[in-house]
Enzyme design. Sequence first.
Site, PDB file in Angstrom:
ATOM      1  N   LYS A   1      13.805  -2.594 -13.484  1.00 19.91           N
ATOM      2  CA  LYS A   1      13.015  -3.754 -13.945  1.00 19.91           C
ATOM      3  C   LYS A   1      13.919  -4.738 -14.697  1.00 19.91           C
ATOM      4  O   LYS A   1      13.779  -5.952 -14.556  1.00 19.91           O
ATOM      5  CB  LYS A   1      11.853  -3.311 -14.841  1.00 19.91           C
ATOM      6  CG  LYS A   1      10.752  -2.552 -14.139  1.00 19.91           C
ATOM      7  CD  LYS A   1      10.007  -3.359 -13.069  1.00 19.91           C
ATOM      8  CE  LYS A   1       9.181  -4.483 -13.631  1.00 19.91           C
ATOM      9  NZ  LYS A   1       8.338  -5.131 -12.587  1.00 19.91           N
TER      10      LYS A   1
ATOM     11  N   SER B   1       6.571   1.994 -10.255  1.00 22.97           N
ATOM     12  CA  SER B   1       6.288   1.808 -11.683  1.00 22.97           C
ATOM     13  C   SER B   1       6.306   3.078 -12.541  1.00 22.97           C
ATOM     14  O   SER B   1       6.079   2.978 -13.739  1.00 22.97           O
ATOM     15  CB  SER B   1       4.909   1.137 -11.827  1.00 22.97           C
ATOM     16  OG  SER B   1       3.892   2.043 -11.445  1.00 22.97           O
TER      17      SER B   1
ATOM     18  N   ASP C   1       8.248  -3.830 -21.359  1.00 17.66           N
ATOM     19  CA  ASP C   1       9.048  -3.753 -22.589  1.00 17.66           C
ATOM     20  C   ASP C   1      10.139  -2.678 -22.489  1.00 17.66           C
ATOM     21  O   ASP C   1      11.027  -2.611 -23.339  1.00 17.66           O
ATOM     22  CB  ASP C   1       8.157  -3.483 -23.811  1.00 17.66           C
ATOM     23  CG  ASP C   1       7.364  -2.182 -23.721  1.00 17.66           C
ATOM     24  OD1 ASP C   1       7.399  -1.507 -22.667  1.00 17.66           O
ATOM     25  OD2 ASP C   1       6.692  -1.832 -24.717  1.00 17.66           O
TER      26      ASP C   1
ATOM     27  N   ASN D   1       1.951   9.880 -28.717  1.00 19.17           N
ATOM     28  CA  ASN D   1       1.308  10.456 -27.528  1.00 19.17           C
ATOM     29  C   ASN D   1       0.290  11.522 -27.917  1.00 19.17           C
ATOM     30  O   ASN D   1      -0.799  11.588 -27.345  1.00 19.17           O
ATOM     31  CB  ASN D   1       2.361  11.057 -26.599  1.00 19.17           C
ATOM     32  CG  ASN D   1       3.243   9.988 -25.978  1.00 19.17           C
ATOM     33  OD1 ASN D   1       2.849   8.829 -25.898  1.00 19.17           O
ATOM     34  ND2 ASN D   1       4.430  10.375 -25.554  1.00 19.17           N
TER      35      ASN D   1
ATOM     36  N   LEU E   1       0.837  -1.213   0.000  1.00 22.94           N
ATOM     37  CA  LEU E   1       0.000   0.000   0.000  1.00 22.94           C
ATOM     38  C   LEU E   1       0.869   1.260   0.000  1.00 22.94           C
ATOM     39  O   LEU E   1       0.754   2.118   0.882  1.00 22.94           O
ATOM     40  CB  LEU E   1      -0.997   0.012   1.165  1.00 22.94           C
ATOM     41  CG  LEU E   1      -2.060  -1.087   1.129  1.00 22.94           C
ATOM     42  CD1 LEU E   1      -3.028  -0.928   2.311  1.00 22.94           C
ATOM     43  CD2 LEU E   1      -2.860  -1.068  -0.189  1.00 22.94           C
TER      44      LEU E   1
HETATM   45  P1  NAD Z   1       1.256   0.363  -9.813  1.00 29.52           P
HETATM   46  O1  NAD Z   1       2.294   1.368  -9.443  1.00 29.52           O
HETATM   47  O2  NAD Z   1      -0.121   0.826 -10.144  1.00 29.52           O
HETATM   48  O3  NAD Z   1       1.105  -0.703  -8.630  1.00 29.52           O
HETATM   49  C1  NAD Z   1       2.184  -1.238  -7.949  1.00 29.52           C
HETATM   50  C2  NAD Z   1       1.654  -1.921  -6.690  1.00 29.52           C
HETATM   51  O4  NAD Z   1       2.765  -2.527  -6.004  1.00 29.52           O
HETATM   52  C3  NAD Z   1       1.002  -0.953  -5.705  1.00 29.52           C
HETATM   53  O5  NAD Z   1      -0.203  -1.518  -5.233  1.00 29.52           O
HETATM   54  C4  NAD Z   1       2.010  -0.848  -4.571  1.00 29.52           C
HETATM   55  O6  NAD Z   1       1.420  -0.577  -3.320  1.00 29.52           O
HETATM   56  C5  NAD Z   1       2.649  -2.216  -4.617  1.00 29.52           C
HETATM   57  N1  NAD Z   1       3.987  -2.264  -4.022  1.00 29.52           N
HETATM   58  C6  NAD Z   1       5.007  -1.375  -4.206  1.00 29.52           C
HETATM   59  N2  NAD Z   1       6.074  -1.770  -3.479  1.00 29.52           N
HETATM   60  C7  NAD Z   1       5.732  -2.940  -2.882  1.00 29.52           C
HETATM   61  C8  NAD Z   1       6.423  -3.851  -2.030  1.00 29.52           C
HETATM   62  N3  NAD Z   1       7.685  -3.634  -1.645  1.00 29.52           N
HETATM   63  N4  NAD Z   1       5.775  -4.948  -1.609  1.00 29.52           N
HETATM   64  C9  NAD Z   1       4.484  -5.175  -1.970  1.00 29.52           C
HETATM   65  N5  NAD Z   1       3.790  -4.347  -2.756  1.00 29.52           N
HETATM   66  C10 NAD Z   1       4.403  -3.249  -3.209  1.00 29.52           C
HETATM   67  O7  NAD Z   1       1.893  -0.469 -10.995  1.00 29.52           O
HETATM   68  P2  NAD Z   1       1.187  -1.171 -12.251  1.00 29.52           P
HETATM   69  O8  NAD Z   1       1.102  -0.201 -13.344  1.00 29.52           O
HETATM   70  O9  NAD Z   1      -0.021  -1.903 -11.790  1.00 29.52           O
HETATM   71  O10 NAD Z   1       2.319  -2.222 -12.653  1.00 29.52           O
HETATM   72  C11 NAD Z   1       2.351  -3.520 -12.052  1.00 29.52           C
HETATM   73  C12 NAD Z   1       3.553  -4.278 -12.599  1.00 29.52           C
HETATM   74  O11 NAD Z   1       3.455  -4.384 -14.010  1.00 29.52           O
HETATM   75  C13 NAD Z   1       4.890  -3.574 -12.313  1.00 29.52           C
HETATM   76  O12 NAD Z   1       5.836  -4.552 -12.006  1.00 29.52           O
HETATM   77  C14 NAD Z   1       5.234  -2.898 -13.629  1.00 29.52           C
HETATM   78  O13 NAD Z   1       6.626  -2.792 -13.797  1.00 29.52           O
HETATM   79  C15 NAD Z   1       4.624  -3.870 -14.620  1.00 29.52           C
HETATM   80  N6  NAD Z   1       4.202  -3.272 -15.916  1.00 29.52           N
HETATM   81  C16 NAD Z   1       3.404  -2.158 -15.924  1.00 29.52           C
HETATM   82  C17 NAD Z   1       2.977  -1.652 -17.141  1.00 29.52           C
HETATM   83  C18 NAD Z   1       2.067  -0.448 -17.213  1.00 29.52           C
HETATM   84  O14 NAD Z   1       1.802   0.052 -18.316  1.00 29.52           O
HETATM   85  N7  NAD Z   1       1.529   0.058 -16.104  1.00 29.52           N
HETATM   86  C19 NAD Z   1       3.374  -2.264 -18.335  1.00 29.52           C
HETATM   87  C20 NAD Z   1       4.192  -3.401 -18.280  1.00 29.52           C
HETATM   88  C21 NAD Z   1       4.584  -3.902 -17.049  1.00 29.52           C
HETATM   89  P1  TYD Z   2       3.688   7.148 -18.983  1.00 31.22           P
HETATM   90  O1  TYD Z   2       2.221   6.925 -18.823  1.00 31.22           O
HETATM   91  O2  TYD Z   2       4.441   7.820 -17.873  1.00 31.22           O
HETATM   92  O3  TYD Z   2       4.327   5.716 -19.345  1.00 31.22           O
HETATM   93  P2  TYD Z   2       5.838   5.343 -19.812  1.00 31.22           P
HETATM   94  O4  TYD Z   2       6.726   6.497 -19.566  1.00 31.22           O
HETATM   95  O5  TYD Z   2       6.140   4.190 -18.883  1.00 31.22           O
HETATM   96  O6  TYD Z   2       5.736   4.951 -21.245  1.00 31.22           O
HETATM   97  O7  TYD Z   2       3.923   7.987 -20.304  1.00 31.22           O
HETATM   98  C1  TYD Z   2       3.474   7.544 -21.570  1.00 31.22           C
HETATM   99  C2  TYD Z   2       4.029   8.484 -22.594  1.00 31.22           C
HETATM  100  O8  TYD Z   2       3.422   9.771 -22.416  1.00 31.22           O
HETATM  101  C3  TYD Z   2       5.530   8.727 -22.463  1.00 31.22           C
HETATM  102  O9  TYD Z   2       6.086   8.872 -23.779  1.00 31.22           O
HETATM  103  C4  TYD Z   2       5.634  10.036 -21.713  1.00 31.22           C
HETATM  104  C5  TYD Z   2       4.402  10.779 -22.157  1.00 31.22           C
HETATM  105  N1  TYD Z   2       3.807  11.709 -21.177  1.00 31.22           N
HETATM  106  C6  TYD Z   2       3.501  13.017 -21.549  1.00 31.22           C
HETATM  107  O10 TYD Z   2       3.744  13.444 -22.689  1.00 31.22           O
HETATM  108  N2  TYD Z   2       2.919  13.833 -20.608  1.00 31.22           N
HETATM  109  C7  TYD Z   2       2.658  13.411 -19.335  1.00 31.22           C
HETATM  110  O11 TYD Z   2       2.146  14.206 -18.526  1.00 31.22           O
HETATM  111  C8  TYD Z   2       2.974  12.061 -18.983  1.00 31.22           C
HETATM  112  C9  TYD Z   2       2.688  11.554 -17.592  1.00 31.22           C
HETATM  113  C10 TYD Z   2       3.539  11.235 -19.944  1.00 31.22           C
END
Ligand code: NAD
Ligand code: TYD
Length: 347
Positions: A158, A84, A129, A253, A34
């Site tokens: 990562k 993340s 990725d 974007n 959390l």
């Molecule tokens: P998020 O930031 O929304 O959620 C992360 C969660 O992990 C939160 O609930 C946080 O409380 C929990 N957390 C953080 N540190 C912790 C710890 N030490 N122990 C237990 N829980 C902990 O992230 P997300 O966007 O849901 O991403 C989830 C996973 O997927 C991450 O590993 C991220 O690298 C990967 N991922 C995300 C995306 C994306 O577009 N969001 C894409 C590819 C991979």
């Molecule tokens: P983001 O959602 O932070 O994901 P990631 O950086 O992991 O790809 O951003 C997506 C794309 O949007 C990235 O190219 C950065 C851009 N971006 C903006 O142009 N303005 C913003 O306010 C944010 C948060 C991201």
Amino acid sequence: MTILVTGGAGFIGANFVLDWFKTSDEKLVTLDALTYAGNRNNLSSLDGDMRHTFVRGSIGDTALVMRLLEQHDVRAVVNFAAESHVDRSISGPAPFFETNVMGTVGLLEAARHFAGTRPGFRLLHVSTDEVYGTLERDDPPFAETNPYKPNSPYAASKASSDHVVRAYHETYRLPVLVTNCSNNYGPRQFPEKLIPLIIHNALAGKALPIYGDGLQVRDWLYVGDHCSALRRVLEAGNIGETYNVGGDNQKTNIDVVRTLCALLDQKRPRADGTSYATQITHVTDRPGHDRRYAIDARKIERELGWRPAETFEHGLSMTVDWYLDNEAWVTDVTSGAYREWVARQYG
Ligand code: NAD
Ligand code: TYD
């Protein structure tokens, strides 16, 4: 049997947990620290459901993870827990290495001791990725064989975690699976990431910040499709393998932001009748900003038969609807009152 989901109160983790019970009655334990990104209320619809247990704690706490694995006779772990957000990793990298690398080591330590006692046990590590670095305009999409070339502290953390997971497989024969997925969008994403931030700022009448020229490309995938890919890999993936997951949906974007503005213009027109696009503002680019990501997802399709089900147009429309219907959710996750509740509830 039970599965343990770490980071299950976050964006993708919560979608995974909620989706899990739509197709399965298997018990599930959520372990989540959390942090600011984890929202306990994401899982409140499961309160009182005997199939679900929520535990607040860290993946880095090996003794806690060990206890959960043993107590619940866990057959599989899905590791979402992480820091993340790329921008936060630029302003403060340390927590990214603490959680994403050392936290993962703590989790793996518990898993390797437990795995020997539990035939069939597997650990699925959810990654990104961004570990592959950036693509030029004409480069082919990232395949599983691409070298790792992370550019941001987030991506480096990562990438490190993926290497550690791989090393535990090679050295200790820990049964692992790794997925590397492109940018997700959908309900319950913290409003610091591009899509929810734009929706939130648009409705609040604030500037819609575009980093640099806005021509950076991301390969967007609906979160429900990512979750179905993870279930498929968990069920049928080959131990020790990596699977890339993506939507074959490359967008700049600026295109994404303009599409969001058009959806909002239809669904919640601005009072003055002009478009939300008038709020678009180009701002200083992110340092080290990756120009383009794109995923070659042919391996998971060929070997496991997975393909995304959602189109970007429909997925984005559903996402906008969700945020319009859940404005209180955004207020809640960004509010001091919620953080105070977490402190009272969990110490
Ligand atoms: P998020 O930031 O929304 O959620 C992360 C969660 O992990 C939160 O609930 C946080 O409380 C929990 N957390 C953080 N540190 C912790 C710890 N030490 N122990 C237990 N829980 C902990 O992230 P997300 O966007 O849901 O991403 C989830 C996973 O997927 C991450 O590993 C991220 O690298 C990967 N991922 C995300 C995306 C994306 O577009 N969001 C894409 C590819 C991979
Ligand atoms: P983001 O959602 O932070 O994901 P990631 O950086 O992991 O790809 O951003 C997506 C794309 O949007 C990235 O190219 C950065 C851009 N971006 C903006 O142009 N303005 C913003 O306010 C944010 C948060 C991201």
